[in-house]
Write a protein that holds these residues in place. Structure first.
Motif, PDB file in Angstrom:
ATOM      1  N   UNK A   1       0.725  -1.402   0.116  1.00  0.00           N
ATOM      2  CA  UNK A   1       0.187  -0.587  -0.257  1.00  0.00           C
ATOM      3  C   UNK A   1       0.905   1.432   0.443  1.00  0.00           C
ATOM      4  N   UNK A   2       2.015   1.200   0.937  1.00  0.00           N
ATOM      5  CA  UNK A   2       2.712   2.544   1.039  1.00  0.00           C
ATOM      6  C   UNK A   2       3.364   2.434  -0.686  1.00  0.00           C
ATOM      7  N   UNK A   3       3.364   1.960  -1.295  1.00  0.00           N
ATOM      8  CA  UNK A   3       4.635   1.860  -2.175  1.00  0.00           C
ATOM      9  C   UNK A   3       3.325   2.072  -3.455  1.00  0.00           C
TER      10      UNK A   3
ATOM     11  N   UNK B   1       3.309   5.593  -3.063  1.00  0.00           N
ATOM     12  CA  UNK B   1       3.901   7.130  -3.401  1.00  0.00           C
ATOM     13  C   UNK B   1       4.187   7.409  -4.436  1.00  0.00           C
ATOM     14  N   UNK B   2       3.304   6.946  -5.518  1.00  0.00           N
ATOM     15  CA  UNK B   2       3.211   7.455  -6.928  1.00  0.00           C
ATOM     16  C   UNK B   2       2.835   9.212  -6.928  1.00  0.00           C
ATOM     17  N   UNK B   3       1.449   9.547  -6.112  1.00  0.00           N
ATOM     18  CA  UNK B   3       0.932  10.349  -6.222  1.00  0.00           C
ATOM     19  C   UNK B   3       1.501  11.501  -5.330  1.00  0.00           C
ATOM     20  N   UNK B   4       3.398  11.329  -5.130  1.00  0.00           N
ATOM     21  CA  UNK B   4       4.106  12.038  -4.102  1.00  0.00           C
ATOM     22  C   UNK B   4       4.844  12.560  -5.218  1.00  0.00           C
ATOM     23  N   UNK B   5       5.238  11.896  -6.466  1.00  0.00           N
ATOM     24  CA  UNK B   5       6.159  12.457  -7.353  1.00  0.00           C
ATOM     25  C   UNK B   5       5.864  13.629  -7.681  1.00  0.00           C
ATOM     26  N   UNK B   6       4.242  14.162  -7.779  1.00  0.00           N
ATOM     27  CA  UNK B   6       4.303  15.458  -7.819  1.00  0.00           C
ATOM     28  C   UNK B   6       4.498  16.671  -7.716  1.00  0.00           C
TER      29      UNK B   6
ATOM     30  N   UNK C   1       7.978  16.192  -5.069  1.00  0.00           N
ATOM     31  CA  UNK C   1       9.004  15.984  -5.161  1.00  0.00           C
ATOM     32  C   UNK C   1       9.662  14.943  -5.314  1.00  0.00           C
ATOM     33  N   UNK C   2      10.506  14.695  -6.251  1.00  0.00           N
ATOM     34  CA  UNK C   2      10.797  12.942  -7.746  1.00  0.00           C
ATOM     35  C   UNK C   2      11.802  12.497  -6.546  1.00  0.00           C
ATOM     36  N   UNK C   3      12.959  13.032  -5.609  1.00  0.00           N
ATOM     37  CA  UNK C   3      13.331  12.212  -5.098  1.00  0.00           C
ATOM     38  C   UNK C   3      13.093  12.078  -3.986  1.00  0.00           C
ATOM     39  N   UNK C   4      11.878  12.556  -3.236  1.00  0.00           N
ATOM     40  CA  UNK C   4      11.173  12.606  -1.613  1.00  0.00           C
ATOM     41  C   UNK C   4      10.250  11.226  -2.720  1.00  0.00           C
ATOM     42  N   UNK C   5       9.665  11.103  -3.455  1.00  0.00           N
ATOM     43  CA  UNK C   5       8.920  10.273  -3.847  1.00  0.00           C
ATOM     44  C   UNK C   5      10.142   8.819  -3.984  1.00  0.00           C
ATOM     45  N   UNK C   6      10.317   8.642  -5.105  1.00  0.00           N
ATOM     46  CA  UNK C   6      11.661   7.474  -5.085  1.00  0.00           C
ATOM     47  C   UNK C   6      12.073   7.483  -3.815  1.00  0.00           C
TER      48      UNK C   6
ATOM     49  N   UNK D   1      15.854   6.401   1.692  1.00  0.00           N
ATOM     50  CA  UNK D   1      16.391   7.277   3.467  1.00  0.00           C
ATOM     51  C   UNK D   1      16.999   8.339   2.359  1.00  0.00           C
ATOM     52  N   UNK D   2      18.265   8.370   2.277  1.00  0.00           N
ATOM     53  CA  UNK D   2      19.563   8.969   1.440  1.00  0.00           C
ATOM     54  C   UNK D   2      18.200  10.196   0.654  1.00  0.00           C
ATOM     55  N   UNK D   3      17.441   9.464  -0.338  1.00  0.00           N
ATOM     56  CA  UNK D   3      16.291  10.119  -1.374  1.00  0.00           C
ATOM     57  C   UNK D   3      15.360  11.014  -0.360  1.00  0.00           C
ATOM     58  N   UNK D   4      15.013  10.323   0.164  1.00  0.00           N
ATOM     59  CA  UNK D   4      13.826  10.676   1.034  1.00  0.00           C
ATOM     60  C   UNK D   4      14.350  12.883   1.792  1.00  0.00           C
ATOM     61  N   UNK D   5      15.969  11.759   2.309  1.00  0.00           N
ATOM     62  CA  UNK D   5      16.331  13.912   3.045  1.00  0.00           C
ATOM     63  C   UNK D   5      16.832  14.373   2.185  1.00  0.00           C
ATOM     64  N   UNK D   6      17.246  14.290   0.796  1.00  0.00           N
ATOM     65  CA  UNK D   6      17.395  14.592  -0.099  1.00  0.00           C
ATOM     66  C   UNK D   6      16.123  15.558  -0.659  1.00  0.00           C
TER      67      UNK D   6
END
Length: 212
Positions: free
Chosen positions: A88-90, A93-98, A100-105, A188-193
């Motif tokens: 479900x989380x996976x 997460x596709x709705x968050x690409x609009x 922040x792309x790094x955050x969504x990845x 974790x690194x992508x979410x922080x970025x």
């Protein structure tokens, strides 16, 4: 001229191996040496019956061992909960690409790590359960057939011994664990970025008061 007179029994030669009349056992001579008595021997057990019994006992022991070593229900339920939450989380997460792309990845990597850590053992257990179910059916069928065999079916009964219990499929925990940790670190690194960009796109909302 031939003499046809009957020979005198007293002139017959004495048999040195003959048992004297006074040594013959009987009610008239209680002191006579007893003669050995014939002891009937018990017939050997039927090979088919013993083999069938051995097969049945081995079958029962094997099935008891299988039921004693089955995975616990609580761990299975927890793994299912984790796998469902990860999927479900996976997908969410596709709705968050609009935003922040790094955050969504990063979110995709973290949710994939959770899904992998929970779904992998479930898939291995499913394969093991299918193999064990087929093995149990084969063992029960052999047990039922062995109970119907007779002494003439000793060779068949010997061939009905239960097959070895199937071994669990390899888990490859080192590879799976390394992949899970790597996905978690990268996520974790992508979410922080992308955290600042995501926060700008989604500013916190506070309660506002209207002034007149």
């Amino acid at each position: 001229m031939t003499d046809h007179t009957t020979p005198d029994p007293r002139n017959r030669p004495v048999n040195p191996y003959a048992v004297p009349q006074d040594r013959q056992p009987g009610p008239s001579n209680p002191y006579a040496a007893p003669q050995p008595q014939y002891q009937p021997q018990q017939a050997p057990a039927a090979p088919a019956a013993s083999t069938a019994s051995r097969v049945a006992n081995t079958t029962v022991a094997a099935l008891q061992e299988v039921h004693a070593t089955r995975p616990g229900l609580i761990s299975t339920v927890l793994l299912w909960i984790g796998a469902v939450c990860g999927v479900l989380a996976f997908l969410g997460t596709f709705t968050e690409f609009g935003d922040s792309v790094p955050y969504a990845l990063g979110g995709l990597c973290i949710s994939a790590a959770v899904t992998l850590a929970c779904a992998w053992p479930l898939s291995r257990r499913h394969i093991d359960r299918k193999a064990l179910t087929a093995w149990e059916e084969d063992v029960r069928r052999n047990r039922e057939l062995s109970a119907l065999l007779t002494e003439e079916d000793a060779a068949i009964a010997a061939g009905l011994a239960p097959a070895p219990r199937p071994t669990p499929v390899p888990r490859h925990w080192k590879v799976v664990g390394a992949a899970t940790v790597l996905l978690g670190i990268v996520g974790g690194a992508l979410v922080g970025a992308g955290q600042d960009e995501y926060d700008k796109a989604n500013p916190p909302t506070y309660g506002s008061s209207t002034t007149r």
